[in-house]
Scaffold this active site. Structure first.
Site, PDB file in Angstrom:
ATOM      1  N   LYS A  56      52.596  33.534  49.387  1.00 38.41           N
ATOM      2  CA  LYS A  56      53.717  33.886  48.490  1.00 38.41           C
ATOM      3  C   LYS A  56      53.801  35.370  48.123  1.00 38.41           C
ATOM      4  CE  LYS A  56      55.751  30.956  48.300  1.00 38.41           C
ATOM      5  NZ  LYS A  56      56.450  30.505  49.547  1.00 38.41           N
ATOM      6  N   HIS A 106      46.608  33.873  56.553  1.00 37.90           N
ATOM      7  CA  HIS A 106      46.113  34.044  55.181  1.00 37.90           C
ATOM      8  C   HIS A 106      44.582  34.178  55.183  1.00 37.90           C
ATOM      9  CE1 HIS A 106      50.046  33.242  53.680  1.00 37.90           C
ATOM     10  NE2 HIS A 106      50.020  31.935  53.790  1.00 37.90           N
ATOM     11  N   SER A 136      55.956  32.018  42.199  1.00 37.59           N
ATOM     12  CA  SER A 136      56.441  31.645  43.525  1.00 37.59           C
ATOM     13  C   SER A 136      55.633  30.459  44.067  1.00 37.59           C
ATOM     14  CB  SER A 136      56.319  32.857  44.456  1.00 37.59           C
ATOM     15  OG  SER A 136      56.901  32.598  45.695  1.00 37.59           O
TER      16      SER A 136
HETATM   17  P1  A3P Z   1      59.942  34.137  45.216  1.00 39.90           P
HETATM   18  O1  A3P Z   1      59.479  32.723  45.255  1.00 39.90           O
HETATM   19  O2  A3P Z   1      59.407  34.902  44.040  1.00 39.90           O
HETATM   20  O3  A3P Z   1      61.407  34.283  45.361  1.00 39.90           O
HETATM   21  P2  A3P Z   1      55.883  34.264  51.525  1.00 39.90           P
HETATM   22  O4  A3P Z   1      56.827  34.620  52.602  1.00 39.90           O
HETATM   23  O5  A3P Z   1      54.574  34.996  51.616  1.00 39.90           O
HETATM   24  O6  A3P Z   1      55.723  32.798  51.380  1.00 39.90           O
HETATM   25  O7  A3P Z   1      56.499  34.815  50.155  1.00 39.90           O
HETATM   26  C1  A3P Z   1      57.620  34.191  49.614  1.00 39.90           C
HETATM   27  C2  A3P Z   1      58.221  35.083  48.553  1.00 39.90           C
HETATM   28  O8  A3P Z   1      58.846  36.223  49.180  1.00 39.90           O
HETATM   29  C3  A3P Z   1      59.326  34.350  47.812  1.00 39.90           C
HETATM   30  O9  A3P Z   1      59.301  34.884  46.490  1.00 39.90           O
HETATM   31  C4  A3P Z   1      60.561  34.797  48.578  1.00 39.90           C
HETATM   32  O10 A3P Z   1      61.756  34.622  47.913  1.00 39.90           O
HETATM   33  C5  A3P Z   1      60.214  36.266  48.790  1.00 39.90           C
HETATM   34  N1  A3P Z   1      61.034  36.889  49.840  1.00 39.90           N
HETATM   35  C6  A3P Z   1      61.356  36.398  51.047  1.00 39.90           C
HETATM   36  N2  A3P Z   1      62.163  37.245  51.709  1.00 39.90           N
HETATM   37  C7  A3P Z   1      62.363  38.287  50.894  1.00 39.90           C
HETATM   38  C8  A3P Z   1      63.141  39.492  50.994  1.00 39.90           C
HETATM   39  N3  A3P Z   1      63.876  39.753  52.064  1.00 39.90           N
HETATM   40  N4  A3P Z   1      63.125  40.344  49.945  1.00 39.90           N
HETATM   41  C9  A3P Z   1      62.400  40.085  48.847  1.00 39.90           C
HETATM   42  N5  A3P Z   1      61.657  38.969  48.697  1.00 39.90           N
HETATM   43  C10 A3P Z   1      61.629  38.079  49.703  1.00 39.90           C
END
Ligand code: A3P
Length: 297
Positions: A56, A106, A136
């Site tokens: 996340k 990870h 998140s």
């Molecule tokens: P939130 O749940 O706070 O919105 P991962 O890809 O490591 O699982 O992380 C997911 C988090 O990255 C989520 O955060 C998601 O919305 C955010 N995320 C994905 N694409 C993004 C982007 N283009 N810009 C900013 N945040 C992004």
């Protein structure tokens, strides 16, 4: 199969696979033990790039950016980063990926495939402030029903995160572990990025990343990639690319990898008391660390 059930602060169960003391999302019918062991034995190619994150922290986002940089264009990548996640795919799938492979994991440094460490595969490490990671992660657990089978409130869930009883274990231990790995291996090519810096000025961060990857890309392409990878654009453009598995695991079969994408959403969840408790734990666990997290912009 080492399936483990934990209880949150309200007694609600949540399930994980536990392999060598590390928690993973539980995937029914898959020999995850085997998949993880095979991943650690993966063979590296000279042009591999490995994106490393705590869950996340912006993995999908950064994977898209690195892939676009490698492709030399700002077009949406027609697949999802899970298909390149070393501990989630078979060795055949890993072998069949076209070069240069933009892999992601990870894993901690000591769990990386030995061949990658030997060949000094370039690593892009992305960190995000732990309060936003927690929020998140909470939604991730709530919405990925068939993986975690969880139903609880934010206040009931938070103790799981504080105790490290979540996927990838403790956020604190994870970032400290990588900090130690970087200190102990100063000649290993690791590019550390922060989610908050990317939100602040994505174009600047894309340029720095391209420099690290030694990709001769123009300033215009970096600008186009930054624009294409803004949250709203990715949320729209990546829709419908999930396969059957990555659709069915979500509640109501509605994939939600792109939830909110902001810095500071934690303020909508943490109570004053929870925030004080978190800050106290942060102070203890991060004592002596040179990592610099920003909780707001
Ligand atoms: P939130 O749940 O706070 O919105 P991962 O890809 O490591 O699982 O992380 C997911 C988090 O990255 C989520 O955060 C998601 O919305 C955010 N995320 C994905 N694409 C993004 C982007 N283009 N810009 C900013 N945040 C992004």
């Amino acid at each position: 199969m080492p399936l483990k059930i934990y209880k949150d602060g309200g007694g609600n169960p949540i399930q994980f696979m536990e392999i060598n003391g590390v928690r993973y999302p539980y995937v029914e019918g898959v020999d995850q033990d085997h998949v993880v062991q095979v991943a650690k034995e993966a063979k590296a190619r000279d042009d591999d790039i490995l994106l490393v994150t705590y869950a996340k922290s912006g993995t999908h986002w950064t994977w898209e950016i690195i892939s676009m940089l490698c492709n030399g264009n700002a077009e949406t990548v027609p697949t999802i980063k899970q298909m390149n996640m070393i501990e989630a795919i078979s060795s055949d799938d890993l072998t069949s990926l076209a070069s240069p492979r933009v892999l992601n994991t990870h894993f901690r440094f000591n769990d990386l495939p030995k061949d990658m460490v030997r060949k000094k595969t370039k690593i892009v490490l992305v960190h995000r402030n732990p309060k936003d990671v927690a929020v998140s992660h909470f939604h991730h657990h709530l919405k990925l029903k068939s993986l975690y089978n969880y139903n609880g409130t934010w206040s009931e869930w938070l103790p799981l995160f504080l105790e490290g009883n979540v996927d990838v274990n403790s956020w604190f231990d994870y970032v400290r572990d990588w900090e130690k790995a970087m200190e102990e291996n100063p000649d290993y090519p690791i590019h550390l990025m922060y989610y908050e810096d990317m939100k602040e000025d994505l174009c600047r961060e894309v340029k720095k990343l391209a420099g690290f990857l030694e990709l001769p890309v123009s300033a215009e392409l970096c600008q186009n990639i930054a624009k294409k990878c803004q949250f709203e654009n990715m949320q729209k453009d990546k829709k419908g690319l999930e396969n059957e598995f990555w659709t069915n695991v979500w509640v109501n079969k509605q994939p939600n990898f792109y939830r909110k994408g902001v810095v500071g959403d934690w303020k909508n969840y943490f109570t004053v008391a929870q925030n004080e408790q978190f800050d106290e734990l942060y102070k203890q666990k991060m004592a002596g660390s040179k990592l610099n997290f920003r909780f707001e912009l």
